[in-house]
Design a protein around this motif. Structure first.
Motif, PDB file in Angstrom:
ATOM      1  N   ARG A  92      -3.340  10.797  -1.024  1.00 23.99           N
ATOM      2  CA  ARG A  92      -2.443   9.651  -1.233  1.00 23.99           C
ATOM      3  C   ARG A  92      -2.008   9.028   0.085  1.00 23.99           C
ATOM      4  O   ARG A  92      -1.418   7.953   0.097  1.00 23.99           O
ATOM      5  N   ALA A  93      -2.284   9.705   1.184  1.00 28.01           N
ATOM      6  CA  ALA A  93      -1.782   9.242   2.477  1.00 28.01           C
ATOM      7  C   ALA A  93      -2.393   7.910   2.894  1.00 28.01           C
ATOM      8  O   ALA A  93      -1.779   7.152   3.634  1.00 28.01           O
ATOM      9  N   PHE A  94      -3.624   7.604   2.422  1.00 28.12           N
ATOM     10  CA  PHE A  94      -4.249   6.334   2.784  1.00 28.12           C
ATOM     11  C   PHE A  94      -3.437   5.147   2.269  1.00 28.12           C
ATOM     12  O   PHE A  94      -3.511   4.049   2.812  1.00 28.12           O
ATOM     13  N   GLU A  95      -2.648   5.381   1.218  1.00 27.46           N
ATOM     14  CA  GLU A  95      -1.823   4.310   0.663  1.00 27.46           C
ATOM     15  C   GLU A  95      -0.500   4.170   1.405  1.00 27.46           C
ATOM     16  O   GLU A  95       0.204   3.188   1.237  1.00 27.46           O
ATOM     17  N   GLY A  96      -0.148   5.180   2.221  1.00 24.93           N
ATOM     18  CA  GLY A  96       1.169   5.197   2.842  1.00 24.93           C
ATOM     19  C   GLY A  96       1.283   4.419   4.128  1.00 24.93           C
ATOM     20  O   GLY A  96       2.375   4.272   4.659  1.00 24.93           O
ATOM     21  N   ARG A  97       0.148   3.956   4.690  1.00 23.74           N
ATOM     22  CA  ARG A  97       0.148   3.150   5.914  1.00 23.74           C
ATOM     23  C   ARG A  97       0.974   3.803   7.034  1.00 23.74           C
ATOM     24  O   ARG A  97       1.864   3.193   7.613  1.00 23.74           O
ATOM     25  N   GLY A  98       0.675   5.071   7.314  1.00 23.37           N
ATOM     26  CA  GLY A  98       1.317   5.759   8.414  1.00 23.37           C
ATOM     27  C   GLY A  98       2.564   6.533   8.054  1.00 23.37           C
ATOM     28  O   GLY A  98       3.050   7.346   8.844  1.00 23.37           O
TER      29      GLY A  98
END
Length: 470
Positions: free
Chosen positions: A359-365
């Motif tokens: 899911r981190a790819f959706e979190g933008r950092g």
């Protein structure tokens, strides 16, 4: 002191062999009977607190190293390999696998090497071209897999390189914006190597060393943290050549390719340890609650570099929180993996889709937290974030990665990320290692059946997963 029984027969035998002692001589040192030593070495009896303290005082051992179940990673690897149908229906149970990993670790490693040889042969036989173009090593581990296991079973900690880097860090000086320039100056005065930051013709070039002129060029587009790391990695090849050769000779790699790959890994290890020397880094980590963003600021490093370094903090008598660390690309492939915890990454497949790293790819950092529990009952605090690495300008390429860093819940109170969490009452996400060995029967994200179980399919009933696991 001990909340579980600690069996350490293999480690005790290795310790006795290292000091060239007989069982009777070891018994005399520990002030116990020879028969008691024999029972300890054969894992018929666990270590007691009294014996552990005697071992620590007699051999200057770190008690935590004896408390740590070093066979955990072997157990995880064996369970995954033995789940393959190639081993037949009679898959050993968990207790049997633990017995082998604890009592006969060399045999366990041999089984893993044999299985990887079998698996690699099957994969290559699937392509006639691949079989025809491979050499006599086609049935063995790939060079990268062999090096991966070298670091994996060393707990990703290389003690002599770590101490050498820490000593050099004192020479380089304080952690300020001028540290990179002082490293460049040291390379020139100490080794006659000129380090120059340039914008290269090829945007994918990171660094290049001309041995004839002793000139190192580093891509000026890189972040300063990456420039420092690349220069330090090249420096390691010069300054630590003898030590690296000794480590490589001891590893006894099967191929020249594996030796060359490991040389790069050792150089990179030294670079990370120089950038974040053990003592100052461990003290700073404890002071700031292992805040990775604060540590990145203090040591002029990237979040990836900090997380990777945290996974190596396993120096005897000065251990940090044991972390696992992984880097995942946009296709879900784990491209880096290190673990000082009971969590062991899948060796032969992808990661669990319920893991927050996806899911981190959706979190933008943004740093995403997750409380998770694996099928073996271990609970973790997981952190995940993503980043982009660009090469060149508008027409340049962009590499996207997600990162995972985590520790067991027993250590979470030391992390700033757990200060507002009620760990005693919180809900934990059920995650696994990979679908092929996961024991969970009710997971709606399952992609393939577990290899160790049979399935039943009912044409008159359909759920999200179109079969039942028997």
């Amino acid at each position: 002191m001990l909340d579980r029984k600690v069996f350490a027969g293999a480690r005790l035998r290795a310790l006795r062999a290292q000091h060239r002692l007989t069982q009777a001589e070891l018994a005399a040192r520990l002030e116990i009977s020879t028969s008691y030593v024999n029972q300890l070495e054969s894992n018929q009896r666990p270590l007691t607190a009294t014996v552990m303290f005697a071992l620590a005082s007699s051999f200057n051992l770190d008690l935590s190293s004896m408390m740590t179940d070093a066979s955990d990673r072997l157990v995880a690897a064996l369970r995954e390999a033995l789940a393959d149908p190639a081993f037949g229906e009679g898959v050993p149970n968990l207790q049997e696998i633990k017995t082998v990993a604890t009592n006969a670790p060399d045999m366990a490693h041999a089984v893993l090497r044999l299985y990887e040889s079998y698996r690699r042969s099957n994969e290559r036989l699937a392509s006639v071209d691949a079989v025809l173009t491979r050499d006599a090593q086609s049935g063995m581990q790939t060079a990268y897999e062999e090096v991966r296991d070298f670091f994996h079973f060393a707990d990703n900690y290389i003690d002599p390189l770590d101490h050498a880097a820490e000593a050099l860090a004192l020479t380089i000086g304080p952690f300020d914006p001028n540290r990179l320039q002082r490293l460049i100056a040291y390379c020139q005065t100490g080794h006659g190597m000129e380090a120059a930051l340039i914008i290269p013709d090829r945007p994918d070039m990171i660094r290049e060393f001309d041995r004839a002129t002793r000139r190192l060029t580093v891509n000026a587009r890189l972040e300063p943290s990456s420039q420092f790391f690349q220069i330090a990695a090249q420096l390691a090849g010069m300054e630590q050549a003898d030590l690296s050769a000794k480590l490589l000779n001891a590893a006894n790699f099967k191929t020249t390719e594996a030796r060359a790959i490991c040389q790069i890994g050792l150089n990179n290890y030294f670079a990370g340890a120089l950038q974040m020397p053990y003592g100052p880094f461990l003290n700073a980590a404890g002071a700031c609650g292992y805040d990775i963003e604060e540590l990145a600021h203090l040591f002029g490093a990237s979040l990836e570099q900090v997380a990777h370094r945290l996974s190596t903090m396993q120096r005897p008598n000065a251990r940090g929180v044991p972390f696992f660390f992984a880097r995942v690309d946009a296709g879900g492939t784990i491209t880096k993996r290190h673990s000082a915890t009971a969590l062991q990454f899948a060796r032969f497949g992808g990661a669990c889709p319920l893991w927050n790293v996806h899911r981190a790819f959706e979190g933008r950092g943004e740093i995403i937290r997750q409380l998770a529990e694996t099928p073996d009952g271990h609970r973790y605090l997981n952190l995940a974030w993503s980043s982009e690495k660009r090469s060149g300008g508008y027409h340049g390429t962009t590499r996207r990665y997600a990162y995972a860093l985590g520790c067991e819940i027993s250590h979470a109170s030391r992390l700033v990320y757990a200060q507002d969490l009620d760990l005693g009452r919180a809900a934990f996400d059920p995650i696994g290692i990979s679908c092929r060995i996961c024991e969970r029967r009710s997971c709606t994200q399952r992609s393939v059946p577990p290899l160790a179980s049979s399935i039943s399919v009912n044409a008159d009933r359909r759920a999200v997963v179109p079969y039942d696991i028997d």
